[in-house]
Design a protein around this motif. Structure first.
Motif: not given
Length: 690
Positions: A643-644, A670, A673
Motif C-alpha cells: 500500500t505504501s 482498488t 486489489r
C-alpha cells in the motif's frame, strides 16, 4: 594276319599300331586277336582324334595370327574370277591384284541397310575407341575376325597386296575428321621443330573453331578428334623430350573447341550439346597447366539451365584445381588462384547445383584422410577451397562457420591469420569493405592473436561497426571465444557501458553496446534519448547477478541519503550534458529486468526521481509508466500489493499529471486489489469454477 595297304586315316592308324607292336628284330612276329586290335584302335582314336580342339601356336603377338589368317584364306581370294583347276600353290592360281581399287575401312558390324550413311559417321565410329597402343596409326583398320571372309582391305592390312591410294584431296574431302586429325598432328610436328612457336598453328585453330561453330562436327566426331590429337601429341612429346608439348596442344585445342561451341550456342534452334561440352571439360581437366581462364570462359558460355548436364566435367576440373592447390609452394599463390576460381563458380547459385560444391568439399576431406601422394600441404587445399566458397554470393555467416568447422575436423586448426583472411574475403563479397587492399596488406602480415585486435581497430576507426558483430559470431562459432575481448579492448576512450561489460567479462555484450553507440553517432541521433541507449542498457543490465550499485555510481545517480547530505553542506552538483537523459534511461530500463526484485527496482526508481526533482526537471511519461509497472507487478500475480508504494506512486502522478489521472489509476488499482482478495478467499477449487 596280313593287312592290305591302308588308304583311309583309320587304316593308317591301324598300320601305325601294327608297326609299334612289332618287335625290333625280324626273326619272329607277334600275332594278336581282332578284338585286341579293335580296342587298341578305339583308344587311339579317342586320344588323337582328328576332329579334336585345335590349339594356337605358342608364338604370341598379332603377326602369328596374321600369318595363320593369310594361310587359311589364301585359296579363297577371288574378285569375279573363277577358280583355277591347278592347286592353290601353283602360279596359275594367283589373283590379279593390280585390278584392286583401294577403299576406306568400313565397320562390318553394321547391317547392310546402313551402308548408305555419310562417310564421316563410319569413320567416327572407328575412331571413337581409344587405342590401347598410342603408337598405332589411327587410320589402320582393326584385325579381322577369323571366321570372316578376307576382303581386299584385309589383304592390304595383312601385307598381301599394296595399296593404290587416291589423291590426297579426295581423301580429305571424303573424311573431314581424318583431315582434321592429320592437320593437327602435322602442325604439332612442325611446331616441335621451332622452339617458342605455338603448339598448333593459327590456321588450324581457326578452321577447327569455324567447323565446330558451323555444326560440321557433332559430339562423337569432336570426341574422336580430341582423343586422337591428344594421343598423337603425347607421342610427339616423347620423341622431342618436351614435357609440356602435349599440354600446350590440348590447351589450344580445348580453347578453340570451347569458342566454337559457344558460337554454335548463339545460333537459333540449335539444342545444347552436353556430350560435346563434357568431352571438352574432361580434356581441360587433364591439362597440367593453369586452365582457370579457359574454364571461366567455358562456364560463362554454358546456359544456366544446362549446367546440371555438365556437372561431371565441372567436378573433374574442381578436382584438378584442388590437386594443384596441394602442390602450390606459397600461400599467396593459393590466394590468387582462389580469387580466379571463384569467378566461374558464381554461376552455381541455383539450389539444384549445390551438390557440386558439397561433393567438392567432400573430396577435400577425402584428401586429408587418404593422404594423397604428391600433395605438399592439406592446409593449402582447404584454405584455397574455403576462400573460393567465401566468395560465393549469398553465403551466410552460419554456413561459413559450418564449413570452417568441417574442414578443421580433418586436420589442424586454422591459423589466426587464416581466420582473419577468410572473414575479410567473405565480408567483402557481401558488401565492399573500405580500404580492403590496405587492410589485407597491413593486418595479415602479423602473426598470432594480435591480428584480431588490429582488424577490429580498423573496423571501428573506419565506422564499419556492422562488420564487427559477424566477426565475433564467427570466432564464437569456431570455438575462439577467448579472443572476443580483443575486439572491444582496443580503444583508449571507450564508452563507459562497454567498459562495464568488459569488466564483467562479457565481451560480446561490450561489442554489441559499442556497435549501438557507433551507429547512433553515425546517424546523428542522441544516444540516451533514443532506442539505442535503451537497447544498450537492456543488454547490460538484464542479466542475473547484475551490480546495480555500480550502475548508479557510473551513471551519476546519487542516493537519497547522499543527496540530503549534499544539501545540508550546500554542494549540490548540477547535471551536465546528457545527465538528465541518462538518469531517465536508467530509470526506465533497469527496473524492468525480471532478474531484479520489486524492492530494489522501486528503490532505484526513487533515487532517479529524487535526482531529477532536485533540478526541477519534468519527469517524462515513460518514467511514470515504469513506476506504475513496478508497483502493479504484485497485482498481476494475484497479490494485493504494498500500500505504501502504491500511495507514493499515486502521489507522484498527482503532482505530474493531475488529479483526474491519479484518481483513475487509484480506482483501477482498488478494483484489482478487491478482485485478488476475493479470489484468495474462494480458494483454488472455487477460483477455477468462477
Amino acid at each position: 594276319m596280313r593287312l592290305p595297304l591302308a588308304v583311309s586315316p583309320s587304316l593308317q592308324c591301324h598300320n601305325a599300331l601294327r608297326c609299334h607292336s612289332r618287335p625290333r628284330y625280324d626273326s619272329a612276329y607277334v600275332w594278336i586277336s581282332d578284338s585286341l586290335l579293335a580296342s587298341s584302335f578305339e583308344r587311339y582314336a579317342a586320344t588323337f582324334c582328328l576332329r579334336a580342339a585345335r590349339h594356337a601356336s605358342s608364338t604370341p603377338g598379332p603377326m602369328e595370327h596374321r600369318k595363320r589368317l593369310a594361310r587359311r584364306h589364301m585359296g579363297e581370294l577371288h574378285f569375279g574370277q573363277s577358280h583355277s583347276a591347278a592347286p592353290v600353290w601353283e602360279l596359275a592360281s594367283l589373283v590379279d591384284l593390280t585390278r584392286w581399287q583401294w577403299e576406306p575401312p568400313i565397320d562390318r558390324r553394321r547391317d547392310h541397310h546402313q551402308t548408305n550413311l555419310p562417310d564421316e559417321t563410319d569413320l567416327t565410329e572407328n575412331l571413337e575407341e581409344t587405342p590401347a597402343d598410342t603408337t598405332r596409326n589411327p587410320t589402320t583398320p582393326d584385325l579381322i575376325r577369323q571366321d570372316d571372309a578376307m576382303l581386299p582391305n584385309d589383304a592390304v592390312s595383312c601385307g598381301l597386296a599394296a595399296e593404290s591410294s587416291p589423291p590426297l584431296a579426295s581423301r580429305a574431302a571424303a573424311h573431314p575428321v581424318l583431315d582434321m586429325i592429320s592437320a593437327a598432328l602435322e602442325s604439332c610436328r612442325q611446331s616441335a621443330k621451332h622452339i617458342g612457336s605455338p603448339a598448333l598453328s593459327s590456321d588450324f585453330c581457326h578452321g577447327w573453331r569455324q567447323a565446330v561453330a558451323d555444326g560440321t562436327f557433332q559430339a562423337k566426331a569432336i570426341r574422336s578428334v580430341l582423343e586422337r590429337v591428344k594421343y598423337g601429341a603425347i607421342e610427339q612429346a616423347k620423341q622431342t623430350s618436351d614435357r609440356k608439348l602435349a599440354d600446350r596442344v590440348k590447351l589450344q585445342l580445348a580453347t578453340a573447341t570451347i569458342q566454337g561451341l559457344s558460337q554454335r550456342a548463339t545460333l537459333p534452334d540449335i539444342p545444347f550439346d552436353h556430350v560435346a561440352w563434357n568431352h571438352v571439360l574432361h580434356m581441360l581437366a587433364t591439362i597440367r597447366l593453369n586452365t582457370i581462364r579457359i574454364f571461366t570462359s567455358a562456364m560463362a558460355s554454358i546456359p544456366q539451365q544446362s549446367l546440371i548436364e555438365v556437372s561431371e566435367g565441372i567436378l573433374e576440373n574442381l578436382d584438378r584445381y584442388l590437386i594443384e592447390l596441394g602442390r602450390a609452394g606459397a600461400q599467396p599463390t593459393v590466394v590468387r588462384q582462389a580469387a580466379k576460381m571463384a569467378v566461374p563458380l558464381e554461376t552455381l547459385v541455383q539450389p539444384e547445383l549445390h551438390f557440386i560444391q558439397d561433393m567438392a568439399t567432400q573430396r577435400v576431406l577425402d584428401y586429408a584422410r587418404d593422404g594423397r601422394d604428391g600433395l605438399k600441404s592439406y592446409r593449402y587445399i582447404r584454405l584455397g577451397w574455403l576462400l573460393v566458397l567465401a566468395r560465393k554470393p549469398g553465403l551466410s555467416a552460419p554456413d561459413l562457420a559450418r564449413l570452417c568447422n568441417a574442414l578443421e575436423s580433418a586436420g589442424r586448426p586454422f591459423r589466426d591469420v587464416d581466420i582473419c583472411r577468410i572473414f575479410l574475403v567473405w565480408a567483402n563479397s557481401q558488401a565492399p569493405l573500405k580500404q580492403y587492399s590496405r587492410l589485407c596488406n597491413n593486418i595479415l602480415r602479423v602473426r598470432g592473436t594480435i591480428c584480431y585486435r588490429l582488424l577490429a581497430a580498423h573496423l571501428w576507426d573506419s565506422r564499419q561497426y556492422c562488420r564487427v558483430r559477424p566477426f565475433s559470431d564467427l570466432l564464437r562459432a569456431t570455438g575462439r571465444e577467448n579472443n572476443l575481448h580483443r575486439l572491444a579492448n582496443f580503444r583508449r576512450r571507450r564508452f563507459w557501458l562497454s567498459k562495464m561489460a568488459s569488466a564483467m567479462r562479457r565481451p560480446q555484450a561490450a561489442i554489441d553496446i559499442l556497435s549501438l553507440y557507433e551507429e547512433s553517432q553515425t546517424k546523428g541521433v542522441p544516444f540516451w534519448e533514443s532506442a539505442f541507449g535503451y537497447k544498450a542498457l537492456e543488454i547490460l543490465s538484464w542479466v542475473p547477478n547484475f551490480d546495480y550499485n555500480r550502475l548508479r555510481r557510473i551513471s551519476g545517480i546519487v542516493t537519497r541519503r547522499e543527496l540530503r547530505k549534499q544539501q545540508r553542506q550546500g554542494r549540490v552538483r548540477a547535471l551536465l550534458g546528457q545527465a538528465e537523459a541518462k538518469i531517465t534511461a536508467v530509470a526506465i530500463v533497469a527496473p524492468l529486468s525480471r532478474h531484479l526484485s520489486t524492492r530494489k527496482a522501486f528503490s532505484l526508481l526513487m533515487d532517479c526521481y529524487v535526482n531529477l526533482k532536485r533540478h526541477k526537471t519534468m519527469v517524462p511519461l515513460p518514467f511514470l509508466r515504469a513506476l506504475m509497472h513496478n508497483v502493479s507487478r504484485p497485482l498481476a500475480n494475484g497479490q494485493p500489493g504494498i500500500t505504501s508504494r502504491i500511495a507514493y506512486a499515486l502521489r507522484i502522478i498527482y503532482q505530474q499529471e493531475g488529479r483526474m489521472q491519479a484518481q483513475k489509476l487509484a480506482l483501477a488499482i482498488t478494483g484489482r486489489r478487491k478482485y485478488n482478495m476475493q479470489l484468495q478467499r474462494m480458494g483454488p477449487g472455487n477460483r477455477y469454477r468462477s
